[in-house]
Scaffold this active site. Structure first.
Site, PDB file in Angstrom:
ATOM      1  CD1 TRP A 130       5.812  11.916  -5.395  1.00 52.04           C
ATOM      2  CD2 TRP A 130       6.955  11.704  -3.494  1.00 52.04           C
ATOM      3  NE1 TRP A 130       6.689  10.864  -5.546  1.00 52.04           N
ATOM      4  CE2 TRP A 130       7.399  10.713  -4.400  1.00 52.04           C
ATOM      5  CE3 TRP A 130       7.554  11.770  -2.236  1.00 52.04           C
ATOM      6  CZ2 TRP A 130       8.393   9.794  -4.077  1.00 52.04           C
ATOM      7  CZ3 TRP A 130       8.534  10.848  -1.912  1.00 52.04           C
ATOM      8  CH2 TRP A 130       8.940   9.877  -2.826  1.00 52.04           C
ATOM      9  CB  SER A 131       4.709  17.582  -7.449  1.00 55.32           C
ATOM     10  OG  SER A 131       3.908  18.527  -8.084  1.00 55.32           O
ATOM     11  CD1 TRP A 132       0.538  13.477  -6.927  1.00 57.16           C
ATOM     12  CD2 TRP A 132      -1.362  13.764  -8.102  1.00 57.16           C
ATOM     13  NE1 TRP A 132       0.031  12.243  -7.227  1.00 57.16           N
ATOM     14  CE2 TRP A 132      -1.136  12.386  -7.949  1.00 57.16           C
ATOM     15  CE3 TRP A 132      -2.485  14.182  -8.799  1.00 57.16           C
ATOM     16  CZ2 TRP A 132      -2.005  11.425  -8.476  1.00 57.16           C
ATOM     17  CZ3 TRP A 132      -3.354  13.225  -9.324  1.00 57.16           C
ATOM     18  CH2 TRP A 132      -3.117  11.869  -9.159  1.00 57.16           C
ATOM     19  CG  ASP A 133       1.796  12.891  -2.647  1.00 51.89           C
ATOM     20  OD1 ASP A 133       2.185  12.787  -3.823  1.00 51.89           O
ATOM     21  OD2 ASP A 133       1.441  11.920  -1.956  1.00 51.89           O
ATOM     22  CG  ASP A 177       3.324   5.534  -9.806  1.00 50.30           C
ATOM     23  OD1 ASP A 177       2.904   6.670 -10.096  1.00 50.30           O
ATOM     24  OD2 ASP A 177       4.023   5.310  -8.800  1.00 50.30           O
ATOM     25  CD  GLU A 212       0.561   4.496  -0.751  1.00 54.20           C
ATOM     26  OE1 GLU A 212       1.018   3.634   0.044  1.00 54.20           O
ATOM     27  OE2 GLU A 212       1.125   4.798  -1.822  1.00 54.20           O
ATOM     28  N   GLY A 235       0.821  10.112 -12.011  1.00 52.18           N
ATOM     29  CA  GLY A 235       0.427   9.879 -10.622  1.00 52.18           C
ATOM     30  C   GLY A 235      -0.186   8.500 -10.421  1.00 52.18           C
ATOM     31  CD  GLN A 239       3.447  13.345  -8.557  1.00 57.58           C
ATOM     32  OE1 GLN A 239       3.373  14.195  -7.676  1.00 57.58           O
ATOM     33  NE2 GLN A 239       3.427  12.039  -8.301  1.00 57.58           N
TER      34      GLN A 239
HETATM   35  C1  2M8 Z   1       3.411   6.992  -5.909  1.00 54.73           C
HETATM   36  O1  2M8 Z   1       4.468   7.230  -6.812  1.00 54.73           O
HETATM   37  C2  2M8 Z   1       5.843   7.108  -6.416  1.00 54.73           C
HETATM   38  C3  2M8 Z   1       6.684   7.574  -7.590  1.00 54.73           C
HETATM   39  O2  2M8 Z   1       6.419   8.931  -7.836  1.00 54.73           O
HETATM   40  C4  2M8 Z   1       6.221   5.692  -6.016  1.00 54.73           C
HETATM   41  O3  2M8 Z   1       5.480   4.743  -6.282  1.00 54.73           O
HETATM   42  O4  2M8 Z   1       7.307   5.537  -5.425  1.00 54.73           O
HETATM   43  C5  2M8 Z   1       2.104   7.396  -6.610  1.00 54.73           C
HETATM   44  O5  2M8 Z   1       0.988   6.926  -5.878  1.00 54.73           O
HETATM   45  C6  2M8 Z   1       2.044   8.918  -6.777  1.00 54.73           C
HETATM   46  O6  2M8 Z   1       0.796   9.307  -7.295  1.00 54.73           O
HETATM   47  C7  2M8 Z   1       2.310   9.630  -5.458  1.00 54.73           C
HETATM   48  O7  2M8 Z   1       2.395  11.015  -5.682  1.00 54.73           O
HETATM   49  C8  2M8 Z   1       3.584   9.128  -4.774  1.00 54.73           C
HETATM   50  C9  2M8 Z   1       3.761   9.676  -3.365  1.00 54.73           C
HETATM   51  O8  2M8 Z   1       2.571   9.497  -2.612  1.00 54.73           O
HETATM   52  O9  2M8 Z   1       3.577   7.697  -4.684  1.00 54.73           O
END
Ligand code: 2M8
Length: 457
Positions: free
Chosen positions: A44-47, A180, A415, A178, A119
């Site tokens: 994941w991008s911002w992760d 959601d 998380e 981010g 993101q």
């Molecule tokens: C969450 O988002 C993803 C979709 O991108 C999901 O719910 O499946 C969010 O917390 C997002 O901010 C985060 O980058 C991602 C992965 O940790 O999970």
């Protein structure tokens, strides 16, 4: 708890440090770190950006591999996809998977299968922090490779995504924010046509690993899927979005990240032989536009603007505190955001039991268990802490830091966390939580050439 508390580092610090490193090592996957082995098994991008900050303290080479693997999947137009799919994983490892996104059918997509969304652009900031933490020839070479890609990422947002025409980028899906299912998106999402029955055709992956009561609802997912399908079927093109796209919002966190990215690029530019001037100008432009378009003087807060209605959304969420990360935020807005952060809604104080929740604690629809509708998240707290430090509020930043460390000391690298009890929620071994704990535990920047970064115990 004593982790990093006023009583100084101790056994808890050592334990937390080891737990965080083990979590990052456990989530490492050939060239990137997965947010979670179960819930989010791809990149994941911002992760990856937050994770690189932590890796810079312990495995600097991996910090650069983390960022470079992500940017290898950058699209020709400059967008950095929010998910890069790992081709080694079986179909169904995540929903919606690569077959749904169908990036291979879009112009300008990379060889790797990716999503078509973005993101918050926190990557330039975290690349700068990673370099500052562990400067070396290899780090400078990595920065030089990343710099043009970071610039292209910013250009994409500043041009293709300025749908409102006022100098801010808009997000075209709640996943791009981010946060959601933040209450900030309730109004704009209610206008997205969707039928919950479509979800019968899909198998949600998240609710196999987390309780449904903690996650977005099926109706949320029906809308998520509908917005993606429309964007995908238009080839993920951004021309004419204002006429045809159902979700268009200017988000204060997303744009604060874009502004912070220009400030970071201004620091990086001289290291790679580029001119910092244009970055400074763009940073000033974003801060000015944020204040002009998203600051609400009536409530003294920043709020997202729904471009479909032209109005600011009413919910007071933690997104509104993010502009504090801008070093050039004008004093009246700094004062207002600090007041909001210290109010009963968010509870920042020199001594605080729990970090910031994701939503106004006093709101009638505050939900302490449901994802971004109440729980505390480490990445947002980390950003706000940086903002408090940038504006001379080390006292409050320290309170926040201790409450963040206390949370992880009590519950582990989860998380997200129950905003009252501190119980760990969601994935129990989460990448950015581990990474940002390392950053909180480590001393502020290591002198050039110093090894490690591990705190004295
Ligand atoms: C969450 O988002 C993803 C979709 O991108 C999901 O719910 O499946 C969010 O917390 C997002 O901010 C985060 O980058 C991602 C992965 O940790 O999970």
């Amino acid at each position: 708890m004593s982790a990093g508390g006023a009583e100084g580092p101790g056994a808890d610090t050592e334990r937390l440090w080891r737990l965080a490193v083990a979590t990052l090592d456990g989530n490492w996957e050939h060239d990137h770190t997965v947010p979670s082995r179960t819930l989010y098994p791809h990149q994941w991008s911002w992760d990856s950006a937050f994770i690189a900050v932590g890796l810079a303290h312990v495995r600097p080479d991996r910090a650069w591999r983390e960022l470079e693997s992500l940017f290898r999947a950058q699209w020709a137009d400059g967008r950095v996809p929010h998910i890069v799919f790992n081709p080694r994983l079986p179909v169904g490892a995540y929903f919606p998977g690569p077959e749904f996104w169908a990036s291979d059918r879009a112009d300008g997509a990379p060889a790797a299968a990716t999503s078509g969304l973005v993101q918050p652009p926190v990557h330039a900031l975290t690349a700068w922090l990673a370099y500052r933490r562990a400067p070396s020839d290899a780090a400078r070479a990595a920065l030089a490779r990343l710099y043009p890609r970071l610039v292209a990422q910013q250009r994409y947002l500043a041009t293709r995504r300025d749908v409102g025409g006022g100098g801010l980028a808009c997000v075209v899906h709640p996943w791009e924010s981010g946060l959601d299912n933040s209450p900030a998106w309730d109004g704009p999402m209610a206008a997205v046509p969707a039928d919950v029955a479509v979800m019968r055709a899909y198998r949600r992956h998240d609710t196999r690993h987390a309780p449904a009561a903690h996650r977005p609802t099926d109706l949320d997912y029906a809308r998520y899927v509908a917005i993606v399908a429309g964007y995908r079927d238009g080839g993920y093109r951004d021309d004419d979005l204002g006429r045809r796209h159902p979700f268009l919002v200017e988000c204060p966190l997303f744009n604060a990240a874009a502004g912070a990215a220009e400030h970071a690029l201004a620091r990086i530019a001289p290291l790679v032989g580029a001119d910092p001037g244009p970055h400074r100008e763009r940073a000033a432009g974003i801060t000015e536009a944020l204040v002009r378009r998203l600051y609400d003087p009536r409530t003294g807060t920043f709020r997202p603007r729904d471009l479909r209605t032209g109005r600011l959304v009413p919910a007071r969420t933690v997104l509104g505190l993010a502009p504090l990360i801008l070093p050039d935020l004008p004093a009246p807005q700094v004062a207002a955001v600090v007041t909001e952060a210290c109010s009963a809604r968010f509870g920042v104080a020199r001594q605080m039991d729990r970090p910031l929740p994701s939503y106004d604690r006093t709101a009638p629809d505050f939900e302490p268990l449901r994802y971004w509708r109440g729980p505390s998240w480490m990445n947002i707290n980390w950003l706000v802490r940086r903002g408090l430090l940038a504006h001379g509020r080390a006292d409050l930043a320290d309170g926040l830091r201790r409450s963040m460390l206390g949370l992880v000391a009590g519950a582990g690298c989860h998380e997200y966390f129950h905003p009252d009890t501190g119980a760990g929620l969601g994935s129990p071994a989460f990448g950015w939580t581990a990474a940002l704990v390392l950053d909180l535990l480590a001393r502020e920047p290591a002198p050039a050439g110093a090894a490690g970064g591990r705190p004295a115990v």
